[in-house]
Design a protein around this motif. Structure first.
Motif, PDB file in Angstrom:
ATOM      1  N   GLN A  34       0.821  -1.199   0.000  1.00 48.14           N
ATOM      2  CA  GLN A  34       0.000   0.000   0.000  1.00 48.14           C
ATOM      3  C   GLN A  34       0.862   1.259   0.000  1.00 48.14           C
ATOM      4  OE1 GLN A  34      -3.056  -0.227   2.964  1.00 48.14           O
ATOM      5  NE2 GLN A  34      -3.874  -2.110   2.132  1.00 48.14           N
ATOM      6  N   ALA A  35       2.042   1.158  -0.589  1.00 47.22           N
ATOM      7  CA  ALA A  35       2.923   2.315  -0.716  1.00 47.22           C
ATOM      8  C   ALA A  35       2.374   3.247  -1.783  1.00 47.22           C
ATOM      9  CB  ALA A  35       4.341   1.875  -1.102  1.00 47.22           C
ATOM     10  N   GLY A  36       2.479   4.506  -1.543  1.00 48.50           N
ATOM     11  CA  GLY A  36       2.019   5.482  -2.522  1.00 48.50           C
ATOM     12  C   GLY A  36       3.210   6.145  -3.180  1.00 48.50           C
ATOM     13  N   GLY A  37       2.954   7.022  -4.080  1.00 44.57           N
ATOM     14  CA  GLY A  37       4.039   7.752  -4.710  1.00 44.57           C
ATOM     15  C   GLY A  37       3.907   7.739  -6.212  1.00 44.57           C
ATOM     16  N   SER A  38       4.796   8.444  -6.835  1.00 47.30           N
ATOM     17  CA  SER A  38       4.734   8.564  -8.280  1.00 47.30           C
ATOM     18  C   SER A  38       5.907   7.847  -8.931  1.00 47.30           C
ATOM     19  CB  SER A  38       4.738  10.034  -8.690  1.00 47.30           C
ATOM     20  OG  SER A  38       5.919  10.651  -8.243  1.00 47.30           O
ATOM     21  N   THR A  39       5.768   7.619 -10.216  1.00 43.14           N
ATOM     22  CA  THR A  39       6.820   7.007 -11.002  1.00 43.14           C
ATOM     23  C   THR A  39       7.933   8.025 -11.218  1.00 43.14           C
ATOM     24  OG1 THR A  39       5.253   5.559 -12.101  1.00 43.14           O
ATOM     25  CG2 THR A  39       7.323   5.948 -13.244  1.00 43.14           C
ATOM     26  N   GLY A  40       9.180   7.564 -11.213  1.00 43.48           N
ATOM     27  CA  GLY A  40      10.320   8.456 -11.355  1.00 43.48           C
ATOM     28  C   GLY A  40      10.866   8.542 -12.765  1.00 43.48           C
ATOM     29  N   GLY A  41      10.116   8.029 -13.751  1.00 50.02           N
ATOM     30  CA  GLY A  41      10.598   8.065 -15.125  1.00 50.02           C
ATOM     31  C   GLY A  41       9.482   7.777 -16.096  1.00 50.02           C
ATOM     32  N   VAL A  42       9.864   7.661 -17.369  1.00 52.23           N
ATOM     33  CA  VAL A  42       8.878   7.465 -18.432  1.00 52.23           C
ATOM     34  C   VAL A  42       9.531   6.696 -19.577  1.00 52.23           C
ATOM     35  CG1 VAL A  42       9.414   9.670 -19.533  1.00 52.23           C
ATOM     36  CG2 VAL A  42       7.180   8.679 -19.850  1.00 52.23           C
ATOM     37  N   THR A  43       8.734   5.889 -20.293  1.00 49.67           N
ATOM     38  CA  THR A  43       9.213   5.217 -21.498  1.00 49.67           C
ATOM     39  C   THR A  43       8.903   6.110 -22.691  1.00 49.67           C
ATOM     40  OG1 THR A  43       8.841   3.031 -20.549  1.00 49.67           O
ATOM     41  CG2 THR A  43       9.026   3.164 -22.947  1.00 49.67           C
ATOM     42  N   LEU A  44       9.920   6.401 -23.479  1.00 47.01           N
ATOM     43  CA  LEU A  44       9.769   7.259 -24.650  1.00 47.01           C
ATOM     44  C   LEU A  44       9.992   6.462 -25.921  1.00 47.01           C
ATOM     45  CD1 LEU A  44      11.923  10.310 -23.506  1.00 47.01           C
ATOM     46  CD2 LEU A  44       9.442  10.083 -23.389  1.00 47.01           C
ATOM     47  N   GLU A  45       9.166   6.693 -26.923  1.00 44.31           N
ATOM     48  CA  GLU A  45       9.415   6.150 -28.257  1.00 44.31           C
ATOM     49  C   GLU A  45      10.088   7.253 -29.053  1.00 44.31           C
ATOM     50  OE1 GLU A  45       7.226   4.268 -32.152  1.00 44.31           O
ATOM     51  OE2 GLU A  45       6.158   4.278 -30.265  1.00 44.31           O
ATOM     52  N   LEU A  46      11.298   6.989 -29.526  1.00 48.91           N
ATOM     53  CA  LEU A  46      12.103   8.014 -30.181  1.00 48.91           C
ATOM     54  C   LEU A  46      11.867   8.034 -31.688  1.00 48.91           C
ATOM     55  CD1 LEU A  46      15.420   7.478 -28.199  1.00 48.91           C
ATOM     56  CD2 LEU A  46      13.462   8.942 -27.634  1.00 48.91           C
ATOM     57  N   ALA A  47      12.427   9.046 -32.336  1.00 46.63           N
ATOM     58  CA  ALA A  47      12.231   9.261 -33.772  1.00 46.63           C
ATOM     59  C   ALA A  47      12.699   8.070 -34.610  1.00 46.63           C
ATOM     60  CB  ALA A  47      12.960  10.530 -34.218  1.00 46.63           C
ATOM     61  N   ASP A  48      13.703   7.339 -34.125  1.00 50.47           N
ATOM     62  CA  ASP A  48      14.209   6.196 -34.881  1.00 50.47           C
ATOM     63  C   ASP A  48      13.428   4.911 -34.610  1.00 50.47           C
ATOM     64  OD1 ASP A  48      15.075   5.604 -32.341  1.00 50.47           O
ATOM     65  OD2 ASP A  48      17.212   5.670 -32.814  1.00 50.47           O
ATOM     66  N   GLY A  49      12.330   5.008 -33.826  1.00 46.38           N
ATOM     67  CA  GLY A  49      11.499   3.849 -33.533  1.00 46.38           C
ATOM     68  C   GLY A  49      11.911   3.071 -32.299  1.00 46.38           C
ATOM     69  N   SER A  50      13.030   3.421 -31.688  1.00 48.17           N
ATOM     70  CA  SER A  50      13.469   2.715 -30.483  1.00 48.17           C
ATOM     71  C   SER A  50      12.701   3.240 -29.268  1.00 48.17           C
ATOM     72  CB  SER A  50      14.977   2.882 -30.281  1.00 48.17           C
ATOM     73  OG  SER A  50      15.307   4.239 -30.058  1.00 48.17           O
ATOM     74  N   GLU A  51      12.581   2.395 -28.239  1.00 44.48           N
ATOM     75  CA  GLU A  51      11.936   2.778 -26.993  1.00 44.48           C
ATOM     76  C   GLU A  51      12.954   2.690 -25.875  1.00 44.48           C
ATOM     77  OE1 GLU A  51       8.423   0.618 -26.007  1.00 44.48           O
ATOM     78  OE2 GLU A  51       7.329   1.356 -27.743  1.00 44.48           O
ATOM     79  N   HIS A  52      12.913   3.679 -24.986  1.00 41.83           N
ATOM     80  CA  HIS A  52      13.854   3.728 -23.868  1.00 41.83           C
ATOM     81  C   HIS A  52      13.148   4.243 -22.634  1.00 41.83           C
ATOM     82  CE1 HIS A  52      17.314   3.055 -26.489  1.00 41.83           C
ATOM     83  NE2 HIS A  52      16.653   3.798 -27.355  1.00 41.83           N
ATOM     84  N   PHE A  53      13.460   3.619 -21.493  1.00 40.02           N
ATOM     85  CA  PHE A  53      12.950   4.094 -20.212  1.00 40.02           C
ATOM     86  C   PHE A  53      13.994   5.041 -19.626  1.00 40.02           C
ATOM     87  CE2 PHE A  53      12.577   3.920 -15.611  1.00 40.02           C
ATOM     88  CZ  PHE A  53      11.253   4.296 -15.467  1.00 40.02           C
ATOM     89  N   LEU A  54      13.578   6.269 -19.315  1.00 37.24           N
ATOM     90  CA  LEU A  54      14.484   7.281 -18.778  1.00 37.24           C
ATOM     91  C   LEU A  54      13.930   7.881 -17.497  1.00 37.24           C
ATOM     92  CD1 LEU A  54      15.360   9.274 -22.028  1.00 37.24           C
ATOM     93  CD2 LEU A  54      16.744   7.519 -20.900  1.00 37.24           C
ATOM     94  N   CYS A  55      14.827   8.162 -16.554  1.00 36.58           N
ATOM     95  CA  CYS A  55      14.430   8.913 -15.377  1.00 36.58           C
ATOM     96  C   CYS A  55      14.173  10.359 -15.811  1.00 36.58           C
ATOM     97  CB  CYS A  55      15.505   8.857 -14.295  1.00 36.58           C
ATOM     98  SG  CYS A  55      17.059   9.697 -14.682  1.00 36.58           S
ATOM     99  N   PHE A  56      13.459  11.102 -14.998  1.00 32.40           N
ATOM    100  CA  PHE A  56      13.115  12.464 -15.380  1.00 32.40           C
ATOM    101  C   PHE A  56      14.346  13.363 -15.510  1.00 32.40           C
ATOM    102  CE2 PHE A  56       8.862  11.320 -13.465  1.00 32.40           C
ATOM    103  CZ  PHE A  56       8.266  11.140 -14.694  1.00 32.40           C
TER     104      PHE A  56
END
Length: 76
Positions: A34-56
């Motif tokens: 029951q821990a709360g909080g927010s995610t510290g990053g996001v998955t981005l789809e880049l212009a070349d079609g690759s996906e990467h998870f990055l911290c903010f």
């Protein structure tokens, strides 16, 4: 017989830029702890079609004014 359970207080994923473990909110561990909080990053789809998870912090370090590619993630 005594059984011990270890419950992680959060789920993490490594940042593709800096390699640091980043908190992922809403995982099964949040359900049990029951821990709360927010995610510290996001998955981005880049212009070349690759996906990467990055911290903010790494998202902030991406170049402005042009399409970001996997090479930019390598440069982080």
């Amino acid at each position: 017989m005594l059984v011990q359970w270890q419950v992680s207080l959060m789920t993490t994923q490594p940042c593709d830029g800096c390699g640091e473990d980043v908190r992922i909110a809403g995982g099964i561990s949040d359900f049990w702890s029951q821990a709360g909080g927010s995610t510290g990053g996001v998955t981005l789809e880049l212009a070349d079609g690759s996906e990467h998870f990055l911290c903010f912090d790494c998202v902030e370090r991406l170049p402005d004014g042009r399409d970001v590619t996997a090479a930019d993630i390598d440069d982080l």
